[in-house]
Design an enzyme around this catalytic site. Structure first.
Site, PDB file in Angstrom:
ATOM      1  N   ASP A   2       0.820  -1.214   0.000  1.00 30.21           N
ATOM      2  CA  ASP A   2       0.000   0.000   0.000  1.00 30.21           C
ATOM      3  C   ASP A   2       0.858   1.270   0.000  1.00 30.21           C
ATOM      4  O   ASP A   2       1.950   1.274   0.568  1.00 30.21           O
ATOM      5  CB  ASP A   2      -0.907  -0.027   1.241  1.00 30.21           C
ATOM      6  CG  ASP A   2      -2.126   0.858   1.067  1.00 30.21           C
ATOM      7  OD1 ASP A   2      -2.333   1.390  -0.035  1.00 30.21           O
ATOM      8  OD2 ASP A   2      -2.862   1.012   2.052  1.00 30.21           O
ATOM      9  N   ASN A   4       1.198   3.416  -2.965  1.00 27.51           N
ATOM     10  CA  ASN A   4       1.682   3.866  -4.278  1.00 27.51           C
ATOM     11  C   ASN A   4       1.130   5.248  -4.650  1.00 27.51           C
ATOM     12  O   ASN A   4       1.856   6.108  -5.155  1.00 27.51           O
ATOM     13  CB  ASN A   4       1.249   2.884  -5.381  1.00 27.51           C
ATOM     14  CG  ASN A   4       1.905   1.534  -5.226  1.00 27.51           C
ATOM     15  OD1 ASN A   4       2.801   1.360  -4.404  1.00 27.51           O
ATOM     16  ND2 ASN A   4       1.457   0.565  -6.015  1.00 27.51           N
ATOM     17  N   TRP A   7       2.679   8.011  -2.579  1.00 33.11           N
ATOM     18  CA  TRP A   7       4.076   8.194  -2.992  1.00 33.11           C
ATOM     19  C   TRP A   7       4.116   9.128  -4.204  1.00 33.11           C
ATOM     20  O   TRP A   7       4.943  10.052  -4.263  1.00 33.11           O
ATOM     21  CB  TRP A   7       4.693   6.830  -3.339  1.00 33.11           C
ATOM     22  CG  TRP A   7       6.146   6.861  -3.679  1.00 33.11           C
ATOM     23  CD1 TRP A   7       7.185   6.638  -2.835  1.00 33.11           C
ATOM     24  CD2 TRP A   7       6.727   7.131  -4.968  1.00 33.11           C
ATOM     25  NE1 TRP A   7       8.375   6.751  -3.505  1.00 33.11           N
ATOM     26  CE2 TRP A   7       8.124   7.052  -4.813  1.00 33.11           C
ATOM     27  CE3 TRP A   7       6.211   7.429  -6.234  1.00 33.11           C
ATOM     28  CZ2 TRP A   7       9.008   7.255  -5.872  1.00 33.11           C
ATOM     29  CZ3 TRP A   7       7.080   7.637  -7.290  1.00 33.11           C
ATOM     30  CH2 TRP A   7       8.469   7.551  -7.105  1.00 33.11           C
ATOM     31  N   HIS A  19       2.376   3.384  -9.038  1.00 32.34           N
ATOM     32  CA  HIS A  19       2.209   1.941  -9.280  1.00 32.34           C
ATOM     33  C   HIS A  19       3.431   1.386 -10.021  1.00 32.34           C
ATOM     34  O   HIS A  19       3.874   0.274  -9.750  1.00 32.34           O
ATOM     35  CB  HIS A  19       0.938   1.683 -10.088  1.00 32.34           C
ATOM     36  CG  HIS A  19      -0.316   2.029  -9.341  1.00 32.34           C
ATOM     37  ND1 HIS A  19      -0.515   1.659  -8.026  1.00 32.34           N
ATOM     38  CD2 HIS A  19      -1.436   2.717  -9.711  1.00 32.34           C
ATOM     39  CE1 HIS A  19      -1.710   2.099  -7.621  1.00 32.34           C
ATOM     40  NE2 HIS A  19      -2.276   2.748  -8.619  1.00 32.34           N
ATOM     41  N   GLU A  49     -12.141  -5.326  -4.445  1.00 30.72           N
ATOM     42  CA  GLU A  49     -12.645  -3.955  -4.251  1.00 30.72           C
ATOM     43  C   GLU A  49     -11.942  -2.953  -5.176  1.00 30.72           C
ATOM     44  O   GLU A  49     -12.478  -1.870  -5.444  1.00 30.72           O
ATOM     45  CB  GLU A  49     -12.444  -3.514  -2.795  1.00 30.72           C
ATOM     46  CG  GLU A  49     -13.359  -4.203  -1.787  1.00 30.72           C
ATOM     47  CD  GLU A  49     -12.858  -5.587  -1.352  1.00 30.72           C
ATOM     48  OE1 GLU A  49     -11.693  -5.929  -1.638  1.00 30.72           O
ATOM     49  OE2 GLU A  49     -13.654  -6.324  -0.734  1.00 30.72           O
ATOM     50  N   ASN A  50     -10.762  -3.308  -5.657  1.00 33.08           N
ATOM     51  CA  ASN A  50      -9.997  -2.363  -6.493  1.00 33.08           C
ATOM     52  C   ASN A  50     -10.666  -2.053  -7.837  1.00 33.08           C
ATOM     53  O   ASN A  50     -10.332  -1.065  -8.488  1.00 33.08           O
ATOM     54  CB  ASN A  50      -8.566  -2.869  -6.755  1.00 33.08           C
ATOM     55  CG  ASN A  50      -7.657  -2.735  -5.545  1.00 33.08           C
ATOM     56  OD1 ASN A  50      -6.719  -3.512  -5.384  1.00 33.08           O
ATOM     57  ND2 ASN A  50      -7.915  -1.758  -4.681  1.00 33.08           N
ATOM     58  N   TRP A  51     -11.655  -2.881  -8.244  1.00 35.46           N
ATOM     59  CA  TRP A  51     -12.379  -2.578  -9.505  1.00 35.46           C
ATOM     60  C   TRP A  51     -13.130  -1.253  -9.408  1.00 35.46           C
ATOM     61  O   TRP A  51     -13.503  -0.679 -10.425  1.00 35.46           O
ATOM     62  CB  TRP A  51     -13.388  -3.687  -9.829  1.00 35.46           C
ATOM     63  CG  TRP A  51     -12.782  -5.016 -10.142  1.00 35.46           C
ATOM     64  CD1 TRP A  51     -12.841  -6.135  -9.347  1.00 35.46           C
ATOM     65  CD2 TRP A  51     -12.032  -5.406 -11.309  1.00 35.46           C
ATOM     66  NE1 TRP A  51     -12.164  -7.178  -9.946  1.00 35.46           N
ATOM     67  CE2 TRP A  51     -11.663  -6.759 -11.150  1.00 35.46           C
ATOM     68  CE3 TRP A  51     -11.635  -4.738 -12.472  1.00 35.46           C
ATOM     69  CZ2 TRP A  51     -10.929  -7.457 -12.103  1.00 35.46           C
ATOM     70  CZ3 TRP A  51     -10.894  -5.437 -13.419  1.00 35.46           C
ATOM     71  CH2 TRP A  51     -10.552  -6.775 -13.229  1.00 35.46           C
ATOM     72  N   ARG A  53     -11.985   1.497  -8.521  1.00 34.64           N
ATOM     73  CA  ARG A  53     -11.119   2.641  -8.862  1.00 34.64           C
ATOM     74  C   ARG A  53     -11.451   3.135 -10.268  1.00 34.64           C
ATOM     75  O   ARG A  53     -12.087   2.418 -11.048  1.00 34.64           O
ATOM     76  CB  ARG A  53      -9.656   2.211  -8.769  1.00 34.64           C
ATOM     77  CG  ARG A  53      -9.276   1.886  -7.335  1.00 34.64           C
ATOM     78  CD  ARG A  53      -7.804   1.653  -7.197  1.00 34.64           C
ATOM     79  NE  ARG A  53      -7.485   1.431  -5.784  1.00 34.64           N
ATOM     80  CZ  ARG A  53      -6.312   1.659  -5.235  1.00 34.64           C
ATOM     81  NH1 ARG A  53      -5.306   2.101  -5.966  1.00 34.64           N
ATOM     82  NH2 ARG A  53      -6.106   1.449  -3.948  1.00 34.64           N
ATOM     83  N   ARG A 171       2.114  -4.947   6.405  1.00 35.56           N
ATOM     84  CA  ARG A 171       1.322  -3.938   5.709  1.00 35.56           C
ATOM     85  C   ARG A 171       2.106  -2.638   5.697  1.00 35.56           C
ATOM     86  O   ARG A 171       2.582  -2.179   6.737  1.00 35.56           O
ATOM     87  CB  ARG A 171      -0.026  -3.706   6.363  1.00 35.56           C
ATOM     88  CG  ARG A 171      -0.769  -2.560   5.660  1.00 35.56           C
ATOM     89  CD  ARG A 171      -2.230  -2.726   5.557  1.00 35.56           C
ATOM     90  NE  ARG A 171      -2.776  -1.762   4.612  1.00 35.56           N
ATOM     91  CZ  ARG A 171      -3.994  -1.797   4.140  1.00 35.56           C
ATOM     92  NH1 ARG A 171      -4.790  -2.761   4.508  1.00 35.56           N
ATOM     93  NH2 ARG A 171      -4.423  -0.883   3.300  1.00 35.56           N
ATOM     94  N   LEU A 178      -6.513  -5.032   7.851  1.00 34.51           N
ATOM     95  CA  LEU A 178      -6.206  -6.183   6.989  1.00 34.51           C
ATOM     96  C   LEU A 178      -6.896  -6.096   5.625  1.00 34.51           C
ATOM     97  O   LEU A 178      -6.538  -6.817   4.695  1.00 34.51           O
ATOM     98  CB  LEU A 178      -6.580  -7.489   7.682  1.00 34.51           C
ATOM     99  CG  LEU A 178      -5.630  -7.909   8.803  1.00 34.51           C
ATOM    100  CD1 LEU A 178      -6.140  -9.170   9.497  1.00 34.51           C
ATOM    101  CD2 LEU A 178      -4.217  -8.142   8.278  1.00 34.51           C
TER     102      LEU A 178
HETATM  103  C1  IPE Z   1      -1.622   0.127  -3.492  1.00 31.15           C
HETATM  104  O1  IPE Z   1      -1.369   1.487  -3.492  1.00 31.15           O
HETATM  105  C2  IPE Z   1      -1.630  -0.430  -4.879  1.00 31.15           C
HETATM  106  C3  IPE Z   1      -2.818  -1.204  -5.282  1.00 31.15           C
HETATM  107  C4  IPE Z   1      -3.967  -1.254  -4.690  1.00 31.15           C
HETATM  108  C5  IPE Z   1      -2.660  -1.971  -6.507  1.00 31.15           C
HETATM  109  P1  IPE Z   1      -2.587   2.506  -3.453  1.00 31.15           P
HETATM  110  O2  IPE Z   1      -2.964   2.839  -4.865  1.00 31.15           O
HETATM  111  O3  IPE Z   1      -3.690   1.982  -2.608  1.00 31.15           O
HETATM  112  O4  IPE Z   1      -1.908   3.770  -2.777  1.00 31.15           O
HETATM  113  P2  IPE Z   1      -2.592   4.859  -1.815  1.00 31.15           P
HETATM  114  O5  IPE Z   1      -3.257   4.126  -0.706  1.00 31.15           O
HETATM  115  O6  IPE Z   1      -3.570   5.622  -2.673  1.00 31.15           O
HETATM  116  O7  IPE Z   1      -1.451   5.692  -1.361  1.00 31.15           O
HETATM  117 MG    MG Z   2      -4.203   2.266  -0.633  1.00 27.45          MG
END
Ligand code: IPE
Ligand code: MG
Length: 238
Positions: A2, A4, A7, A19, A49-51, A53, A171, A178
């Site tokens: 987590d 990216n 950063w 990423h 859950e990332n879908w 985004r 983490r 989690l």
């Molecule tokens: C994790 O970094 C990467 C993935 C979910 C693939 P994030 O994209 O969640 O980074 P933050 O939480 O916005 O900093």
């Molecule tokens: Mg994140």
């Protein structure tokens, strides 16, 4: 893995650049794990859950994953590392699913080390898939509900019988949750929270997590006198 996005934001860069740098960190940690006696390393790459985004970010992540698998192929074959994936691979874009499956097949015979990638993974989805699988085994007469115990049921999880429960879960980015990751398998996992954003998580940070793990006393419900801490066999990073 987590942090990216943060950063990138801190540097005035688009999230995708975070990423991209995150992929470099993943490659470094795969190699760092290869230099230890860890037998299993799991990377949480993409959650169910990332879908949610933005579509452009999801597409970019899929593309990065595709290239990551392509670039890691050589390393995995050369170093005899087996690839396993946990998650609903069928729902991934066809080229990613195809590449994932072929790399799993190509490395299936390696037994010493395993790289597990959690891809389109969510613990609750995994439990539902396991319940479905268990029920259909009951209907076929292969399983008997009266005989159901953890051993038998957990064989229907994605981790099945050949991926052990994680000893250590790392983490990054200072988050303390989690997030639907290996919720059942982490019942007795040691958890290490690192403030470092994933793209900056390097060998040294990884080593710190392992050193910290070694100082923990694991009891599994027993008393301190009954147990002593073993070295980690598996590490999972989310
Ligand atoms: C994790 O970094 C990467 C993935 C979910 C693939 P994030 O994209 O969640 O980074 P933050 O939480 O916005 O900093
Ligand atoms: Mg994140």
């Amino acid at each position: 893995m987590d942090g990216n996005g943060r950063w990138a934001r801190r540097r005035g860069l688009p999230r995708i650049e975070g990423h991209r740098r995150g992929i470099n960190a993943a490659r470094e940690i795969v190699r760092a794990a290869g230099d230890t006696d860890l037998r299993f390393l799991t990377l949480f790459a993409f959650s169910v859950e990332n879908w949610q985004r933005p579509e452009s970010e999801v597409n970019a992540l899929m593309e990065l994953l595709y290239h990551f698998l392509e670039e890691e192929r050589h390393y995995l074959l050369e170093n005899r590392v087996r690839l396993r994936c946990i998650g609903r691979i069928d729902e991934l874009p066809a080229p990613v699913a195809k590449r994932t499956r072929s790399l799993i097949d190509e490395t299936a015979g390696f037994t010493e080390r395993t790289l597990v990638i959690a891809l389109n993974y969510g613990s609750r989805t995994e439990v539902l898939d396991a319940v479905r699988s268990y029920c259909s085994a009951v209907i076929k007469g292969v399983e008997d509900p009266d005989q159901c115990d953890w051993e038998r049921f957990s064989n229907h999880l994605y981790t099945s019988h050949d991926i052990p429960d994680p000893d250590l879960i790392i983490r990054t980015s200072g988050e303390c949750r989690l997030s639907n990751f290996l919720l059942l398998q982490s019942a007795y996992s040691e958890i290490y929270l690192s403030p470092v954003l994933w793209p900056d998580f390097d060998r040294e940070e990884f080593q710190k997590a392992i050193e910290c793990y070694k100082s923990r006393e694991r009891r599994f419900g027993k008393t301190g006198e009954q147990v002593s801490a073993p070295l980690p066999a598996t590490a999972q990073i989310l």
